[in-house]
Design a protein around this motif. Structure first.
Motif, mmCIF file in Angstrom:
data_model
loop_
_atom_site.group_PDB
_atom_site.id
_atom_site.type_symbol
_atom_site.label_atom_id
_atom_site.label_comp_id
_atom_site.label_asym_id
_atom_site.label_seq_id
_atom_site.Cartn_x
_atom_site.Cartn_y
_atom_site.Cartn_z
ATOM 1 N N HIS A 6 0.839 -1.193 0.000
ATOM 2 C CA HIS A 6 0.000 0.000 0.000
ATOM 3 C C HIS A 6 0.880 1.251 0.000
ATOM 4 O O HIS A 6 0.872 2.038 0.957
ATOM 5 C CB HIS A 6 -0.913 -0.011 1.236
ATOM 6 C CG HIS A 6 -2.341 0.307 0.921
ATOM 7 N ND1 HIS A 6 -3.131 -0.509 0.154
ATOM 8 C CD2 HIS A 6 -3.133 1.367 1.267
ATOM 9 C CE1 HIS A 6 -4.345 0.008 0.050
ATOM 10 N NE2 HIS A 6 -4.371 1.151 0.705
ATOM 11 N N PRO A 7 1.645 1.434 -1.063
ATOM 12 C CA PRO A 7 2.690 2.463 -1.041
ATOM 13 C C PRO A 7 2.193 3.914 -0.952
ATOM 14 O O PRO A 7 2.947 4.792 -0.527
ATOM 15 C CB PRO A 7 3.425 2.238 -2.363
ATOM 16 C CG PRO A 7 2.433 1.548 -3.244
ATOM 17 C CD PRO A 7 1.643 0.687 -2.327
ATOM 18 N N PHE A 8 0.935 4.153 -1.296
ATOM 19 C CA PHE A 8 0.439 5.528 -1.330
ATOM 20 C C PHE A 8 -0.687 5.751 -0.323
ATOM 21 O O PHE A 8 -1.357 4.808 0.092
ATOM 22 C CB PHE A 8 -0.070 5.874 -2.733
ATOM 23 C CG PHE A 8 0.965 5.713 -3.813
ATOM 24 C CD1 PHE A 8 2.024 6.608 -3.919
ATOM 25 C CD2 PHE A 8 0.903 4.647 -4.708
ATOM 26 C CE1 PHE A 8 2.991 6.467 -4.913
ATOM 27 C CE2 PHE A 8 1.863 4.487 -5.698
ATOM 28 C CZ PHE A 8 2.909 5.398 -5.793
ATOM 29 N N ARG A 9 -0.895 6.984 0.029
ATOM 30 C CA ARG A 9 -2.013 7.326 0.903
ATOM 31 C C ARG A 9 -3.334 6.977 0.224
ATOM 32 O O ARG A 9 -4.271 6.514 0.860
ATOM 33 C CB ARG A 9 -1.973 8.821 1.244
ATOM 34 C CG ARG A 9 -3.187 9.309 2.038
ATOM 35 C CD ARG A 9 -3.099 10.784 2.324
ATOM 36 N NE ARG A 9 -2.147 11.050 3.381
ATOM 37 C CZ ARG A 9 -2.459 11.111 4.678
ATOM 38 N NH1 ARG A 9 -3.702 10.900 5.074
ATOM 39 N NH2 ARG A 9 -1.549 11.368 5.584
ATOM 40 N N ASP A 10 -3.419 7.208 -1.082
ATOM 41 C CA ASP A 10 -4.632 6.900 -1.826
ATOM 42 C C ASP A 10 -4.263 6.582 -3.271
ATOM 43 O O ASP A 10 -3.267 7.073 -3.786
ATOM 44 C CB ASP A 10 -5.599 8.083 -1.782
ATOM 45 C CG ASP A 10 -6.987 7.719 -2.285
ATOM 46 O OD1 ASP A 10 -7.369 6.539 -2.143
ATOM 47 O OD2 ASP A 10 -7.682 8.599 -2.821
ATOM 48 N N GLY A 11 -5.076 5.750 -3.915
ATOM 49 C CA GLY A 11 -4.844 5.412 -5.310
ATOM 50 C C GLY A 11 -4.138 4.094 -5.520
ATOM 51 O O GLY A 11 -3.769 3.751 -6.653
ATOM 52 N N ASN A 12 -3.962 3.311 -4.452
ATOM 53 C CA ASN A 12 -3.243 2.041 -4.577
ATOM 54 C C ASN A 12 -3.991 1.030 -5.442
ATOM 55 O O ASN A 12 -3.396 0.358 -6.279
ATOM 56 C CB ASN A 12 -3.014 1.451 -3.183
ATOM 57 C CG ASN A 12 -2.165 2.347 -2.309
ATOM 58 O OD1 ASN A 12 -0.960 2.426 -2.460
ATOM 59 N ND2 ASN A 12 -2.819 3.044 -1.386
ATOM 60 N N GLY A 13 -5.319 0.933 -5.246
ATOM 61 C CA GLY A 13 -6.096 -0.013 -6.036
ATOM 62 C C GLY A 13 -6.102 0.329 -7.506
ATOM 63 O O GLY A 13 -5.880 -0.534 -8.364
ATOM 64 N N ARG A 14 -6.326 1.598 -7.823
ATOM 65 C CA ARG A 14 -6.400 2.015 -9.223
ATOM 66 C C ARG A 14 -5.048 1.918 -9.927
ATOM 67 O O ARG A 14 -4.961 1.457 -11.066
ATOM 68 C CB ARG A 14 -6.970 3.439 -9.310
ATOM 69 C CG ARG A 14 -8.483 3.491 -9.101
ATOM 70 C CD ARG A 14 -8.978 4.885 -8.818
ATOM 71 N NE ARG A 14 -8.575 5.341 -7.492
ATOM 72 C CZ ARG A 14 -8.857 6.542 -6.992
ATOM 73 N NH1 ARG A 14 -9.542 7.407 -7.719
ATOM 74 N NH2 ARG A 14 -8.463 6.866 -5.775
ATOM 75 N N THR A 15 -3.980 2.311 -9.264
ATOM 76 C CA THR A 15 -2.655 2.157 -9.886
ATOM 77 C C THR A 15 -2.281 0.685 -9.974
ATOM 78 O O THR A 15 -1.694 0.245 -10.961
ATOM 79 C CB THR A 15 -1.570 2.923 -9.091
ATOM 80 O OG1 THR A 15 -1.581 2.500 -7.720
ATOM 81 C CG2 THR A 15 -1.805 4.427 -9.165
ATOM 82 N N GLY A 16 -2.671 -0.088 -8.968
ATOM 83 C CA GLY A 16 -2.356 -1.514 -8.978
ATOM 84 C C GLY A 16 -3.051 -2.255 -10.102
ATOM 85 O O GLY A 16 -2.451 -3.100 -10.777
ATOM 86 N N ARG A 17 -4.301 -1.936 -10.334
ATOM 87 C CA ARG A 17 -5.047 -2.595 -11.429
ATOM 88 C C ARG A 17 -4.526 -2.137 -12.791
ATOM 89 O O ARG A 17 -4.525 -2.909 -13.751
ATOM 90 C CB ARG A 17 -6.547 -2.325 -11.278
ATOM 91 C CG ARG A 17 -7.168 -3.056 -10.096
ATOM 92 C CD ARG A 17 -8.659 -2.869 -10.022
ATOM 93 N NE ARG A 17 -9.053 -1.531 -9.608
ATOM 94 C CZ ARG A 17 -9.138 -1.121 -8.346
ATOM 95 N NH1 ARG A 17 -8.824 -1.952 -7.355
ATOM 96 N NH2 ARG A 17 -9.538 0.105 -8.053
ATOM 97 N N MET A 18 -4.070 -0.892 -12.863
ATOM 98 C CA MET A 18 -3.489 -0.400 -14.108
ATOM 99 C C MET A 18 -2.186 -1.140 -14.406
ATOM 100 O O MET A 18 -1.891 -1.461 -15.567
ATOM 101 C CB MET A 18 -3.218 1.104 -13.981
ATOM 102 C CG MET A 18 -3.008 1.819 -15.294
ATOM 103 S SD MET A 18 -4.477 1.943 -16.325
ATOM 104 C CE MET A 18 -4.059 0.790 -17.634
#
Length: 305
Positions: free
Chosen positions: A167-179
């Motif tokens: 979970h490297p970021f405060r927010d956006g982990n799921g969206r960057t991960g799926r990308m």
């Protein structure tokens, strides 16, 4: 089939736009976005120099969600235009920056936009990795995959679970991960897939099991199922079967590709049919998953599925 998918994404504007719209809509919606599918399509078609205010969105979505949905579309474009670019710390940070730029997170906590988080946090039911361990664990993850000669769907699943656990970021982990999953599939001759709103809970449970029990089999099975769904949903494009559509079906789809959405009366006018025949055509196209209905009653509108 993977090569054909990649070729179509590069050469068929209609197919690219459809995948771009669907992937980013679902990836945003499963994170709680309040932007409707119809409004998301409008965002996807925004022209250079055009403002969000000029799109005449429905008004039901939060401003921050609108900004991030638009950013998610920009991220899709960036990743696709940079396939085979090495996945590094800075590249992944750039993904998150594109996603969060101009959002409330960016405005209120700029030091954690485009940078690994500097605080500890939980990720749903899972306690994310302490912030001081993020860089080292991300480094281990990137180096581990850099030297794998053949990436399979099992590897994509493992990377995704390890990435989400860090979970490297405060927010956006799921969206960057799926990308990243989408990027890895296209780069390694793997059928891509879309994590959709309907199967959200199944996906979240599979990731949680992988994070807590180090069992990747549930996410692998889920990704394999979504691959089949991808092939089925976009069969018309992938197998050149669009010629089997009727003349009226093609008229409706052509209209929707240029007007985003249409009412029953507009469709009736496009195909020059009486009300009863138009309703029968619309029902058939919905059943074939060529179009979907948005809204209820007199406010019902139809968009490309």
């Amino acid at each position: 089939m993977v090569k054909r998918t990649l070729t179509l994404l590069k050469e068929n504007k209609e197919f690219y736009e459809k995948i771009r719209q669907d992937f980013t809509y679902h990836s945003s919606t499963i994170e709680g976005s309040t932007v409707s599918y119809a409004d998301h399509i409008k965002l996807s078609l925004i022209k250079k120099g055009e403002t969000i205010e000029e799109l005449n969105l429905s008004g039901s979505a939060k401003e921050d969600d609108i900004i991030e949905n638009l950013n998610c579309l920009k991220l899709f474009d960036y990743v696709f235009n940079n396939l085979n670019k090495k996945l590094t710390h800075e590249e992944i940070k750039k993904y998150q920056f594109i996603l969060k730029q101009d959002s409330n997170t960016h405005k209120n906590i700029p030091e954690e936009t485009g940078e690994y988080r500097k605080t500890n946090m939980s990720a749903g039911k899972f306690e994310a990795l302490p912030h001081y361990r993020i860089y080292q664990e991300m480094d281990n993850l990137l180096k581990d995959f850099e030297f794998r000669k053949h990436i399979l769907i099992d590897d994509v699943s493992e990377f995704h679970i390890r990435y989400e656990a860090i979970h490297p970021f405060r927010d956006g982990n799921g969206r960057t991960g799926r990308m990243i999953c989408f990027k890895q599939c296209l780069e390694n001759n793997i059928i891509p897939f879309i994590v959709d709103e309907v199967t959200r809970n199944e996906y979240i449970d599979a990731v949680f099991i992988g994070e807590t029990k180090y069992d990747y089999s549930y996410l692998i099975a889920y990704f394999l199922k979504q691959q089949k769904s991808f092939l089925s949903k976009y069969d018309n494009f992938l197998n050149n079967s669009k010629t089997t559509l009727s003349e009226n079906e093609n008229k409706v789809l052509s209209f929707l590709h240029t007007h985003t959405y249409a009412s029953r009366l507009q469709i009736q006018e496009v195909v020059s049919l009486k009300e009863r025949a138009a309703k029968t055509l619309i029902k058939s196209m919905v059943e074939k998953r060529l179009i979907i209905s948005v809204g209820k009653g007199k406010n019902t509108r139809y968009v490309v599925s």
